[in-house]
Design an enzyme around this catalytic site. Structure first.
Site, PDB file in Angstrom:
ATOM      1  N   PRO A 173      54.677  25.255 -41.222  1.00  0.00           N
ATOM      2  CA  PRO A 173      53.389  24.833 -41.680  1.00  0.00           C
ATOM      3  C   PRO A 173      53.365  23.261 -41.489  1.00  0.00           C
ATOM      4  O   PRO A 173      52.444  22.828 -41.217  1.00  0.00           O
ATOM      5  CB  PRO A 173      52.935  25.253 -42.808  1.00  0.00           C
ATOM      6  CG  PRO A 173      53.680  26.404 -43.298  1.00  0.00           C
ATOM      7  CD  PRO A 173      54.969  26.425 -42.357  1.00  0.00           C
ATOM      8  N   ASP A 225      41.741  25.832 -16.985  1.00  0.00           N
ATOM      9  CA  ASP A 225      41.545  26.530 -18.137  1.00  0.00           C
ATOM     10  C   ASP A 225      40.707  25.471 -19.246  1.00  0.00           C
ATOM     11  O   ASP A 225      41.069  24.355 -19.213  1.00  0.00           O
ATOM     12  CB  ASP A 225      43.009  26.764 -19.069  1.00  0.00           C
ATOM     13  CG  ASP A 225      43.540  27.963 -18.415  1.00  0.00           C
ATOM     14  OD1 ASP A 225      42.778  28.883 -17.853  1.00  0.00           O
ATOM     15  OD2 ASP A 225      44.759  28.282 -18.398  1.00  0.00           O
TER      16      ASP A 225
END
Length: 247
Positions: A86, A165
């Protein structure tokens, strides 16, 4: 590209053998090696974790099994060793593009409360999907691998696909349509069917700007806007003002 994954749950990565990534594996456009680092333990019960020194909740992954699993891997010239954590850099399209230039990616998937700090000496970078917590690094690794491998030459059927994209250009992708030209009262924009590629390109640029402005205006702060983009943004804002005034 070679991808190595160190995990306690190797069966989770069977999904990478499906769809476009699986076809690319079959064509040797990339290779995948999933390692259960529990295999590198030396006690009867194959313990990979232990309680933290100094006390505290949860269990930490021990350094030994992960170090020995890393020792058994080949080391290609351009290798990145990525710790899923994290505290790591938040993964995005730019990171995927950087990683796609590498010869080898090694993902270390954590579990339990965290890692023995000495494991970090093995890694070249730490990465995270975002500011939330999941049970382990496996799902994050799969997402990052998918986003990266699809950028390799030949993986996608259309080589222009990764260029257009969302996020690849700094904008969200423009709306797209296919047959039929009308469905339940919803028609394909006329400009897309007239064969004028100049007008189609302008429309797509404008609609990409419109969608980004509506949904991710933060992206426009760093987007390298050209003169045409500024002109199209003015048109979009004028159209929005007119719509509000008509209500």
């Amino acid at each position: 590209m070679r991808v190595d994954i160190l995990t306690l749950f190797p069966d989770m990565f069977a999904t990478l053998h499906q769809s476009l990534l699986g076809k690319a594996l079959d064509r040797d456009l990339w290779s995948l090696n999933v390692v259960n680092f529990r295999d590198y333990t030396h006690d009867k019960h194959q313990h990979v974790d232990d309680t933290p020194y100094g006390g505290g909740a949860g269990m930490l992954l021990k350094p030994g099994p992960i170090y020995e699993a890393m020792d058994a891997l080949p080391k290609l010239p351009q290798r990145r060793v990525i710790l899923l954590d994290p505290a790591g850099r938040q993964f995005n399209q730019q990171v995927a593009d950087e990683w796609s230039q590498s010869d080898q990616l090694v993902f270390i998937c954590g579990h339990y409360e965290g890692y023995d700090e000495r494991i970090r000496a093995l890694v070249t970078e730490e990465a995270s999907l975002g500011d939330f917590v999941i049970t382990g690094g496996e799902l994050a690794a799969m997402t990052m691998i998918d986003a990266t491998v699809r950028l390799l030459p030949g993986v996608l059927g259309n080589e222009d696909s990764p260029i257009t994209d969302s996020f690849a250009t700094g904008l969200l992708e423009y709306p797209q349509y296919t047959r039929p030209p009308e469905y339940r009262g919803m028609a394909v924009p006329e400009v897309l069917m007239n064969g004028d590629h100049g007008k189609i390109g302008r429309w797509r640029y404008k609609e990409a700007l419109r969608r980004t402005l509506e949904r991710r205006p933060d992206l426009l702060k760093t987007y390298p806007m050209d003169d045409l983009g500024r002109e199209l943004l003015r048109e979009i804002r004028d159209e929005e003002s007119q719509q509000h005034s008509e209500k």
